[in-house]
Write a protein that holds these residues in place. Structure first.
Motif, PDB file in Angstrom:
ATOM      1  N   LEU A   1       0.809  -1.275  -0.179  1.00 14.45           N
ATOM      2  CA  LEU A   1       0.053  -0.037  -0.095  1.00 14.45           C
ATOM      3  C   LEU A   1       0.821   1.226   0.095  1.00 14.45           C
ATOM      4  O   LEU A   1       1.765   1.387   0.831  1.00 14.45           O
ATOM      5  CB  LEU A   1      -0.780  -0.025   1.089  1.00 14.45           C
ATOM      6  CG  LEU A   1      -2.043  -1.228   1.352  1.00 14.45           C
ATOM      7  CD1 LEU A   1      -2.572  -1.084   2.717  1.00 14.45           C
ATOM      8  CD2 LEU A   1      -2.671  -1.293   0.184  1.00 14.45           C
ATOM      9  N   SER A   2       0.700   2.369  -0.872  1.00 18.04           N
ATOM     10  CA  SER A   2       1.339   3.519  -0.992  1.00 18.04           C
ATOM     11  C   SER A   2       0.288   4.572  -0.555  1.00 18.04           C
ATOM     12  O   SER A   2      -1.054   4.480  -0.926  1.00 18.04           O
ATOM     13  CB  SER A   2       1.959   3.589  -2.036  1.00 18.04           C
ATOM     14  OG  SER A   2       1.094   4.246  -3.174  1.00 18.04           O
TER      15      SER A   2
ATOM     16  N   VAL B   1       0.323  -3.506  -6.110  1.00 21.47           N
ATOM     17  CA  VAL B   1       0.673  -2.121  -5.578  1.00 21.47           C
ATOM     18  C   VAL B   1      -0.596  -1.186  -5.439  1.00 21.47           C
ATOM     19  O   VAL B   1      -1.145  -1.098  -6.551  1.00 21.47           O
ATOM     20  CB  VAL B   1       1.699  -1.539  -6.161  1.00 21.47           C
ATOM     21  CG1 VAL B   1       1.854   0.019  -5.540  1.00 21.47           C
ATOM     22  CG2 VAL B   1       3.074  -2.312  -6.000  1.00 21.47           C
ATOM     23  N   VAL B   2      -1.247  -0.858  -4.144  1.00 22.03           N
ATOM     24  CA  VAL B   2      -2.643  -0.270  -4.222  1.00 22.03           C
ATOM     25  C   VAL B   2      -2.239   0.980  -3.694  1.00 22.03           C
ATOM     26  O   VAL B   2      -1.693   1.252  -2.418  1.00 22.03           O
ATOM     27  CB  VAL B   2      -3.662  -1.059  -3.466  1.00 22.03           C
ATOM     28  CG1 VAL B   2      -4.782  -0.283  -3.324  1.00 22.03           C
ATOM     29  CG2 VAL B   2      -3.772  -2.465  -4.033  1.00 22.03           C
ATOM     30  N   GLN B   3      -2.920   2.140  -4.355  1.00 21.38           N
ATOM     31  CA  GLN B   3      -2.634   3.505  -3.805  1.00 21.38           C
ATOM     32  C   GLN B   3      -3.937   3.846  -3.318  1.00 21.38           C
ATOM     33  O   GLN B   3      -4.963   3.728  -3.698  1.00 21.38           O
ATOM     34  CB  GLN B   3      -2.471   4.581  -4.847  1.00 21.38           C
ATOM     35  CG  GLN B   3      -1.161   4.956  -5.318  1.00 21.38           C
ATOM     36  CD  GLN B   3      -1.052   5.997  -6.198  1.00 21.38           C
ATOM     37  OE1 GLN B   3      -1.465   6.260  -7.456  1.00 21.38           O
ATOM     38  NE2 GLN B   3      -0.140   6.895  -5.702  1.00 21.38           N
TER      39      GLN B   3
ATOM     40  N   PRO C   1       4.848  -4.205 -12.195  1.00 26.15           N
ATOM     41  CA  PRO C   1       4.011  -4.412 -11.281  1.00 26.15           C
ATOM     42  C   PRO C   1       2.235  -4.154 -11.626  1.00 26.15           C
ATOM     43  O   PRO C   1       2.219  -3.297 -12.610  1.00 26.15           O
ATOM     44  CB  PRO C   1       4.314  -3.215 -10.314  1.00 26.15           C
ATOM     45  CG  PRO C   1       5.747  -2.894 -10.862  1.00 26.15           C
ATOM     46  CD  PRO C   1       5.577  -3.059 -12.234  1.00 26.15           C
ATOM     47  N   ARG C   2       1.504  -4.905 -10.822  1.00 22.75           N
ATOM     48  CA  ARG C   2       0.156  -4.476 -11.060  1.00 22.75           C
ATOM     49  C   ARG C   2      -0.237  -3.394 -10.140  1.00 22.75           C
ATOM     50  O   ARG C   2       0.063  -3.484  -8.776  1.00 22.75           O
ATOM     51  CB  ARG C   2      -0.530  -5.766 -10.623  1.00 22.75           C
ATOM     52  CG  ARG C   2      -0.415  -7.081 -11.717  1.00 22.75           C
ATOM     53  CD  ARG C   2      -0.981  -8.240 -11.350  1.00 22.75           C
ATOM     54  NE  ARG C   2      -0.448  -8.706  -9.851  1.00 22.75           N
ATOM     55  CZ  ARG C   2      -1.268  -9.587  -9.374  1.00 22.75           C
ATOM     56  NH1 ARG C   2      -2.225 -10.422  -9.623  1.00 22.75           N
ATOM     57  NH2 ARG C   2      -0.499 -10.020  -8.024  1.00 22.75           N
ATOM     58  N   THR C   3      -0.718  -2.169 -10.682  1.00 22.84           N
ATOM     59  CA  THR C   3      -1.236  -1.200  -9.605  1.00 22.84           C
ATOM     60  C   THR C   3      -2.709  -1.016  -9.758  1.00 22.84           C
ATOM     61  O   THR C   3      -3.348  -1.370 -10.701  1.00 22.84           O
ATOM     62  CB  THR C   3      -0.426  -0.037 -10.107  1.00 22.84           C
ATOM     63  OG1 THR C   3      -0.932   0.303 -11.473  1.00 22.84           O
ATOM     64  CG2 THR C   3       1.047  -0.233 -10.110  1.00 22.84           C
ATOM     65  N   ALA C   4      -3.206  -0.407  -8.422  1.00 30.26           N
ATOM     66  CA  ALA C   4      -4.773   0.067  -8.478  1.00 30.26           C
ATOM     67  C   ALA C   4      -4.639   1.359  -7.604  1.00 30.26           C
ATOM     68  O   ALA C   4      -3.870   1.442  -6.595  1.00 30.26           O
ATOM     69  CB  ALA C   4      -5.812  -1.116  -8.096  1.00 30.26           C
ATOM     70  N   THR C   5      -5.880   1.805  -7.783  1.00 30.95           N
ATOM     71  CA  THR C   5      -6.118   2.952  -6.858  1.00 30.95           C
ATOM     72  C   THR C   5      -7.581   2.940  -6.303  1.00 30.95           C
ATOM     73  O   THR C   5      -8.401   2.483  -6.993  1.00 30.95           O
ATOM     74  CB  THR C   5      -6.421   4.490  -7.720  1.00 30.95           C
ATOM     75  OG1 THR C   5      -4.950   4.526  -8.352  1.00 30.95           O
ATOM     76  CG2 THR C   5      -6.561   5.405  -6.799  1.00 30.95           C
TER      77      THR C   5
ATOM     78  N   GLY D   1     -10.786  -0.792  -5.495  1.00 28.55           N
ATOM     79  CA  GLY D   1      -9.843  -0.378  -6.208  1.00 28.55           C
ATOM     80  C   GLY D   1      -9.930  -0.633  -7.683  1.00 28.55           C
ATOM     81  O   GLY D   1     -10.725  -1.614  -8.176  1.00 28.55           O
ATOM     82  N   ARG D   2      -9.383   0.496  -8.528  1.00 20.96           N
ATOM     83  CA  ARG D   2      -9.869   0.395  -9.832  1.00 20.96           C
ATOM     84  C   ARG D   2      -8.377   0.182 -10.370  1.00 20.96           C
ATOM     85  O   ARG D   2      -7.265   0.863 -10.440  1.00 20.96           O
ATOM     86  CB  ARG D   2     -10.220   1.641 -10.574  1.00 20.96           C
ATOM     87  CG  ARG D   2     -10.339   1.555 -11.992  1.00 20.96           C
ATOM     88  CD  ARG D   2     -10.585   2.994 -12.805  1.00 20.96           C
ATOM     89  NE  ARG D   2     -11.571   3.637 -12.031  1.00 20.96           N
ATOM     90  CZ  ARG D   2     -12.902   3.710 -12.459  1.00 20.96           C
ATOM     91  NH1 ARG D   2     -13.248   2.551 -13.581  1.00 20.96           N
ATOM     92  NH2 ARG D   2     -13.924   4.145 -11.990  1.00 20.96           N
TER      93      ARG D   2
END
Length: 332
Positions: free
Chosen positions: A161-162, A185-187, A258-262, A327-328
């Motif tokens: 988480l960031s 990786v989730v914002q 990396p796989r990222t989502a918000t 998350g999207r």
């Protein structure tokens, strides 16, 4: 006309039996610290460099990170440049851990990971956790890079988480890219009830270059969570240039994307009967917009868009607590 099964909410998920296959570490010899603050070990190299900080035991029953700090200290890992701080946070909550009641030592008086606000630190608010935050804040405010190690009650793959800054996102992506499984990786913006350590203005402000991310290493009491936490911690220190490569560290030979989502929605339980329709797992992706996830009183909780990522669903949330974050994914 609605059927009886449509009117009545699904039964709440029972709390599972948790086998403690990863016992708590003995950190007695580290409890005093080495710099005048309990549980804080600080080391400085002769060569200049960044100040890297690793924190563990934000919550007393999440001790995979404590195993990591115990390993680094036992091996006398020292910075080759810059500074290194290894911090056992909530020592008193950890001291209360009971394997017969493993969920009851998360904190003593209040959740420490909702207190990292300079204004709150300067206020008259007091608790055991608040006083601990006050003692450690001066170290946090000098950090250039921080990794906060946590784990999860409900079994799930690890996630990083960031906060919402580009700098901290890049920090978390770099840690994910070299790890087996390439953790999500989730914002997200944190919790309404107060700022996490990674939300501290020192990291969340674009006026500084300091970065922070939070690792959820896996289920609290599984040995693999310890392994994930150790791999991530060593990668963190190596990427910072603070330590030399560790011989037992297994990483990918080349980075992956990396796989990222918000996070777009933080779903809170408004009633004591919040119930998921099935035992979802963190990392699940729900393909269709409008899919029912849970029932909260008379309200249906539905996915707001296609390919919705579920982030750390709490299958038995208390009223007023976060039940799940939605998350999207970046590619959606």
């Amino acid at each position: 006309m609605r059927t009886l099964s449509e009117v009545l909410p699904p039964p709440r998920q029972p709390l599972p039996h948790f086998d403690i296959t990863l016992p708590p570490p003995d950190i007695t010899r580290w409890a005093d610290g080495n710099c005048g603050i309990a549980g804080v070990h600080h080391f400085e190299a002769s060569q200049p460099g960044p100040h890297a900080v690793i924190t563990a035991l934000m919550h007393g029953n999440e001790y995979a990170g404590a195993w990591v700090l115990d390993t680094l200290l036992s091996r006398s890992v020292r910075p080759v440049r810059g500074r290194l701080s290894l911090i056992f946070l909530n020592l008193q909550a950890f001291a209360r851990f009971d394997p017969e009641r493993p969920t009851l030592s998360r904190f003593v008086e209040e959740d420490m990971n909702r207190l990292w606000c300079p204004e709150l630190v300067r206020s008259g608010h007091t608790s055991l956790e608040m006083e601990r935050v006050r003692a450690i804040s001066p170290i946090i405010e000098t950090a250039d890079m921080l990794l906060d190690i946590h784990s999860m009650l409900w079994p799930a793959p690890p996630v990083l988480l960031s906060g919402l800054t580009t700098k901290s996102l890049a920090h978390a992506k770099a840690l994910s890219a070299f790890q087996p499984g390439t953790p999500w990786v989730v914002q997200d913006a944190g919790h309404e009830t107060g700022p996490r350590l990674i939300d501290h203005v020192h990291f969340a402000s674009n006026r500084t270059r300091a970065t922070a991310c939070l690792l959820e290493a896996g289920q609290h009491w599984l040995p693999n969570s310890r392994l994930v936490a150790y791999t991530t911690a060593c990668l963190f220190l190596q990427q910072a240039g603070v330590i030399t490569p560790q011989p037992d560290l297994t990483v990918l030979p080349s980075p992956r994307l990396p796989r990222t989502a918000t996070v777009t929605h933080c779903v809170q339980a408004h009633t004591a009967r919040f119930t998921f329709i099935k035992p979802f797992c963190s990392g699940d992706i729900i393909p269709k917009k409008g899919t029912v996830l849970a029932i909260d009183g008379a309200e249906e909780i539905r996915t707001p868009y296609d390919n919705c990522l579920l982030v750390m669903p709490n299958l038995r949330p208390m009223r007023g607590h976060t039940a799940v974050r939605l998350g999207r994914p970046a590619e959606a």
